[in-house]
Scaffold this active site. Structure first.
Site, mmCIF file in Angstrom:
data_model
loop_
_atom_site.group_PDB
_atom_site.id
_atom_site.type_symbol
_atom_site.label_atom_id
_atom_site.label_comp_id
_atom_site.label_asym_id
_atom_site.label_seq_id
_atom_site.Cartn_x
_atom_site.Cartn_y
_atom_site.Cartn_z
ATOM 1 N N ASN A 12 -116.566 80.950 -50.779
ATOM 2 C CA ASN A 12 -117.172 82.089 -50.080
ATOM 3 C C ASN A 12 -116.207 83.273 -50.085
ATOM 4 O O ASN A 12 -115.287 83.323 -49.293
ATOM 5 C CB ASN A 12 -117.503 81.642 -48.636
ATOM 6 N N TRP A 13 -116.439 84.217 -51.001
ATOM 7 C CA TRP A 13 -115.554 85.380 -51.152
ATOM 8 C C TRP A 13 -116.003 86.459 -50.174
ATOM 9 O O TRP A 13 -116.651 87.426 -50.555
ATOM 10 C CB TRP A 13 -115.654 85.952 -52.555
ATOM 11 N N HIS A 113 -124.264 81.318 -41.691
ATOM 12 C CA HIS A 113 -122.800 81.318 -41.533
ATOM 13 C C HIS A 113 -122.462 81.841 -40.137
ATOM 14 O O HIS A 113 -123.121 82.748 -39.622
ATOM 15 C CB HIS A 113 -122.159 82.197 -42.617
ATOM 16 N N GLU A 184 -119.358 73.434 -40.401
ATOM 17 C CA GLU A 184 -118.204 74.322 -40.249
ATOM 18 C C GLU A 184 -117.937 74.580 -38.771
ATOM 19 O O GLU A 184 -118.616 75.431 -38.166
ATOM 20 C CB GLU A 184 -118.482 75.669 -40.910
ATOM 21 N N SER A 221 -111.031 76.407 -43.049
ATOM 22 C CA SER A 221 -109.606 76.302 -43.394
ATOM 23 C C SER A 221 -109.296 75.195 -44.397
ATOM 24 O O SER A 221 -108.257 74.537 -44.311
ATOM 25 C CB SER A 221 -108.761 76.138 -42.121
ATOM 26 N N GLY A 242 -113.291 79.484 -47.725
ATOM 27 C CA GLY A 242 -113.427 80.942 -47.738
ATOM 28 C C GLY A 242 -112.156 81.536 -48.319
ATOM 29 O O GLY A 242 -112.024 81.692 -49.534
ATOM 30 N N GLY A 243 -111.179 81.797 -47.428
ATOM 31 C CA GLY A 243 -109.923 82.435 -47.829
ATOM 32 C C GLY A 243 -109.294 81.795 -49.062
ATOM 33 O O GLY A 243 -108.893 82.496 -50.006
#
Ligand code: PGA
Length: 262
Positions: A12-13, A113, A184, A221, A242-243
């Site tokens: 997920n950018w 989300h 999540e 994370s 994500g990150g």
């Protein structure tokens, strides 16, 4: 992970960093990390911002390894959101109809989300409308569910995810098998904190039972360093980083751990 079910790792950018220039560099680096033999029952899905989406896919199609992955259906693309209304007369400024996702080669969409629930005040009714619209146009939804820290501490996780999953009652039963659910915990997203893998596994098992979805993945994370803990669990079919996914080497590292399990 479970060899029969296969797996899914979705990136997920979502950050402001993923400009066209960054996504070009990501594509080049990612292509160089792979070799053509890297295929198994694993699916990789990228969720770029709409601004970089068309160009990203074109670039990955021009590179040798990633073109093969796309052609073999190993690497796919999805949108981070879609419109929730449509109709002949409906014009919806600032929102993307499912057809526009399909137009840039996207076959998946993220729904529910926690950042959309939190900052765009998306309630279950709106998410249900998006889910039905996505399925109507043949997009594969990844529905995100999870509890806040307060709910976690009050041991309300099962209640919260059950309620979030209740929107699945609005879809035709045959679509259940097209669904992926991402568990999540809100407190794990972007925080560097995660639940114990066994604890996430237990919730994912519960999510599978309630949702009867094809895949249940864990997000919050996830990095290449902790992926093995999660992928070693029986009820976890993959991840939604994500990150970490915004770095090609990290996304590759997470995918590599998943490949090794399948
Ligand atoms: P994170 O994000 O991996 O940076 O915690 C997860 C997500 O966006 O779903």
């Amino acid at each position: 992970m479970n060899v029969d079910r296969g797996g899914l790792v979705a990136g997920n950018w979502k950050s402001v960093n993923m400009t066209i220039a960054k996504s070009d560099a990501w594509a080049d680096e990612f292509n160089n990390l792979f070799s053509d033999g890297d295929n198994s029952g694993l699916k990789l899905v990228l969720f770029p911002p709409m601004s970089a989406a068309y160009r990203l896919r074109q670039r990955l199609l021009e590179l040798d390894h990633t073109r093969t992955m796309i052609e073999m259906g190993v690497l796919a693309f999805g949108g981070q959101d879609i419109a929730h209304v449509e109709g002949e007369k409906v014009r919806f400024t600032g929102s993307h109809h499912p057809n526009l996702l399909l137009d840039v080669g996207m076959t998946y969409v993220l729904l529910g989300h926690s950042e959309r629930r939190m900052y765009a005040q998306e309630a279950d009714g709106v998410i249900a409308a998006k889910l039905n619209l996505a399925l109507k146009y043949g997009l594969k939804p990844i529905l995100c569910v999870g509890e806040t820290l307060e709910e976690y501490e009050a041991k309300r996780t099962r209640d919260v995810v059950s309620k979030q999953l209740s929107i699945l009652d609005t879809i035709a039963p045959e679509h259940r098998g097209d669904m992926t659910i991402a568990y999540e915990p809100v407190w794990a997203i972007g925080s560097g904190k995660t639940p114990q893998a066994a604890e996430a596994n237990e919730v994912c098992g519960f999510v599978r039972q309630v949702s009867r979805a094809k895949h249940v993945i864990y997000g919050g994370s996830v990095t290449s360093a902790n992926a093995a803990d999660f992928f070693g669990q029986s009820e976890i079919d993959g991840a939604l980083p994500g990150g970490a996914s915004e770095k090609a080497s990290e996304f590759f590292g997470i995918a590599r751990v998943a490949f090794d399990q399948l």
